[in-house]
Design an enzyme around this catalytic site. Sequence first.
Site, mmCIF file in Angstrom:
data_model
loop_
_atom_site.group_PDB
_atom_site.id
_atom_site.type_symbol
_atom_site.label_atom_id
_atom_site.label_comp_id
_atom_site.label_asym_id
_atom_site.label_seq_id
_atom_site.Cartn_x
_atom_site.Cartn_y
_atom_site.Cartn_z
ATOM 1 N N TRP A 55 0.793 -1.243 0.000
ATOM 2 C CA TRP A 55 0.000 0.000 0.000
ATOM 3 C C TRP A 55 0.819 1.284 0.000
ATOM 4 O O TRP A 55 1.748 1.441 0.794
ATOM 5 C CB TRP A 55 -0.908 0.014 1.230
ATOM 6 C CG TRP A 55 -1.606 1.320 1.389
ATOM 7 C CD1 TRP A 55 -1.261 2.336 2.232
ATOM 8 C CD2 TRP A 55 -2.741 1.775 0.659
ATOM 9 N NE1 TRP A 55 -2.134 3.398 2.076
ATOM 10 C CE2 TRP A 55 -3.059 3.075 1.108
ATOM 11 C CE3 TRP A 55 -3.536 1.205 -0.354
ATOM 12 C CZ2 TRP A 55 -4.120 3.818 0.599
ATOM 13 C CZ3 TRP A 55 -4.595 1.951 -0.855
ATOM 14 C CH2 TRP A 55 -4.878 3.238 -0.381
ATOM 15 N N ASN A 57 0.094 5.734 -0.145
ATOM 16 C CA ASN A 57 -0.721 6.930 -0.428
ATOM 17 C C ASN A 57 0.166 8.153 -0.589
ATOM 18 O O ASN A 57 1.101 8.087 -1.412
ATOM 19 C CB ASN A 57 -1.919 7.096 0.518
ATOM 20 C CG ASN A 57 -1.664 7.111 1.995
ATOM 21 O OD1 ASN A 57 -1.352 6.091 2.583
ATOM 22 N ND2 ASN A 57 -1.806 8.249 2.629
ATOM 23 N N ASP A 58 -0.057 9.233 0.107
ATOM 24 C CA ASP A 58 0.549 10.538 -0.215
ATOM 25 C C ASP A 58 2.055 10.546 -0.525
ATOM 26 O O ASP A 58 2.820 9.877 0.161
ATOM 27 C CB ASP A 58 0.428 11.505 0.968
ATOM 28 C CG ASP A 58 -0.921 11.523 1.619
ATOM 29 O OD1 ASP A 58 -1.807 10.811 1.174
ATOM 30 O OD2 ASP A 58 -1.059 12.267 2.598
ATOM 31 N N GLN A 74 3.765 7.736 1.840
ATOM 32 C CA GLN A 74 3.052 7.013 2.887
ATOM 33 C C GLN A 74 2.994 5.550 2.450
ATOM 34 O O GLN A 74 2.494 5.233 1.354
ATOM 35 C CB GLN A 74 1.636 7.589 3.037
ATOM 36 C CG GLN A 74 1.616 8.947 3.691
ATOM 37 C CD GLN A 74 1.904 8.841 5.178
ATOM 38 O OE1 GLN A 74 1.030 8.573 5.968
ATOM 39 N NE2 GLN A 74 3.151 9.057 5.573
ATOM 40 N N ASP A 189 0.550 16.995 8.761
ATOM 41 C CA ASP A 189 1.096 17.176 7.410
ATOM 42 C C ASP A 189 1.954 18.435 7.264
ATOM 43 O O ASP A 189 1.695 19.286 6.392
ATOM 44 C CB ASP A 189 -0.029 17.158 6.351
ATOM 45 C CG ASP A 189 -0.921 15.930 6.470
ATOM 46 O OD1 ASP A 189 -0.450 14.931 7.053
ATOM 47 O OD2 ASP A 189 -2.072 15.966 6.009
ATOM 48 N N GLU A 240 -6.013 18.851 4.548
ATOM 49 C CA GLU A 240 -4.820 18.035 4.748
ATOM 50 C C GLU A 240 -3.729 18.526 3.786
ATOM 51 O O GLU A 240 -4.015 19.175 2.781
ATOM 52 C CB GLU A 240 -5.120 16.561 4.433
ATOM 53 C CG GLU A 240 -6.249 15.967 5.248
ATOM 54 C CD GLU A 240 -6.508 14.477 4.971
ATOM 55 O OE1 GLU A 240 -6.651 13.718 5.934
ATOM 56 O OE2 GLU A 240 -6.552 14.076 3.792
HETATM 57 C C1 FRU Z 1 -3.894 12.344 3.335
HETATM 58 C C2 FRU Z 1 -3.614 11.787 4.716
HETATM 59 C C3 FRU Z 1 -2.776 12.757 5.517
HETATM 60 C C4 FRU Z 1 -2.112 11.850 6.507
HETATM 61 C C5 FRU Z 1 -1.869 10.613 5.693
HETATM 62 C C6 FRU Z 1 -1.976 9.344 6.465
HETATM 63 O O1 FRU Z 1 -4.179 11.391 2.385
HETATM 64 O O2 FRU Z 1 -4.831 11.491 5.368
HETATM 65 O O3 FRU Z 1 -3.512 13.790 6.108
HETATM 66 O O4 FRU Z 1 -0.924 12.385 7.003
HETATM 67 O O5 FRU Z 1 -2.837 10.604 4.666
HETATM 68 O O6 FRU Z 1 -1.584 8.251 5.698
#
Ligand code: FRU
Length: 533
Positions: A55, A57-58, A74, A189, A240
């Site tokens: 997985w 993400n950001d 992430q 963040d 965010e």
């Molecule tokens: C945005 C978020 C951020 C946080 C991260 C956690 O997608 O929710 O605010 O730091 O992902 O994975």
Amino acid sequence: MKKLPVIIYLALTMVTFTSCKNENKESGEKEVAEVKVQQDEDFRPNFHFTPKENWMNDPNGMFFLDGTYHLYFQYYPEDNVWGPMHWGHATSKDMINWEEQPIALFPDEKGYIFSGSAVVDKNNTSGFGKDGKTPVVAIFTYHDATAAEEGKEDYQSQAIAYSLDEGQTWTKYEGNPVLPNPGMIDFRDPKVIWDKKNNQWLMALATREKSLFYSSPNLKDWKKLSEFGENTGAHDGVWECPDLFPMTVEGTNETRWVLIQSLNPGGYNGGSGTQYFVGDWDGKKFTPVEGMKSLEEKHPFWIDFGRDNYAGVTWSNIPDEDGRKLFLGWMSNWLYGQEVPTETWRSAMTIARELKLIKEDGKYLITSEPVKELEKYREESITKKDLAVSGNYVVLDSSEIDLAKAEIRFKIEDLKKTTYNFRLSNSSGEEFIVSYDHAQKQFTVNRSHAGKNDFSEKFAADNSTAPRIADSDELNAILLIDKTSIEMFFDDGKTVITEIFFPSQPWDEFSFTSGIENFQVSSLEAFELNFDQ
Ligand code: FRU
């Protein structure tokens, strides 16, 4: 915060068959596993970054140093859905061709490692430098999941770590957190830049309805300066991943400050989205220029109007001689990101983009286009002119160009008040359709028959829309097409739309389709991109 289902993921690569009793079952399972792995590879992009496994993400901590672009992200290395966050790491010489590196930051007793940024501390203000080595300092959020579960409010705080080997390995600061939680749910963040004019490190931080700004002389001691955002912009979700920085208006010496601000949900098409504001920064306070302030119908300023570009921020430490503002986002959406039909890996990043600040008719606008580094991957080129579109006009097919790694540019002059459509289609009868209605000045994207979509009701039930920002009767477009995504840059990047899809066969045709009225495409240029160089 997202409420996340924890599913047990079939670790395909580690399937061990403990029993020999049922060999048929065993070989059947193996076949299923192999088919799934193959399907995942069929969906893995040709030129967008994906983690090898599990997985993502950001994007986080993006910085440039000594010829290398760093991208952290992430990352949950043990499952294909969100979980205890780490910072994964990848490096590139050109922001296109990425090489995954060992995990950079692991969660610890203080919490998961949430999103944040990294800066090159050239003057060693932090004092972390040693033996003449310049420290790179990462600023991230600690998310204390236990405290959150116990119902406490102060479970997110800001912390730092430093690297003396150009971002490969990191040491967490023993004085963490450097910015404890003041009693705010959602406090995260941190994006830090060096504010040259005011001689300070400047942090933008998000909390629920607003962004908070802090300054520091040394990245360790932070002082609150101001807040921005309540009653301004889009708000149907949690703010965010902010990013505040100066930009020069194209073709002038005028400097304005830009705040990029993601929010989830509440994006232009619901779900996750990234809005922005243009304004001024006096060293303490951000004030948007007239016209940005409105709380009117729908906030009109979005980095990308599509459903799949979230949490994007800009690279730090880009040399002055380069001077570009370089951006990249997570090419997915919290509405369905954890359910997309890949199992061994999940999510890609957008292509790296160059942001520009322009001023037209007194209005400020951010444009974005793919970074020029992509051009060196162009190979085959096809040029067509004056295409008279009546019904379905197949312009390109897969015998001419691989539509899973293509750049298509086209121009339509003399727009009429009618609808212009183009589509990608395949031999399974699947199609991805984009329409531009010049009477309404609106784009519509329909992915409801573009392949797999039964993994989430939220993926394709509705079409997405985007306003045309440019006010001219000539439309130009750059389309970047990968196996499972399209990024569309209209009018020199004034309206950008990024969307993902999962066709069961590769696209084999690109066509224009007329509606009630026929139309003419003035010119089209298509390139196959080759990444095997
Ligand atoms: C945005 C978020 C951020 C946080 C991260 C956690 O997608 O929710 O605010 O730091 O992902 O994975």
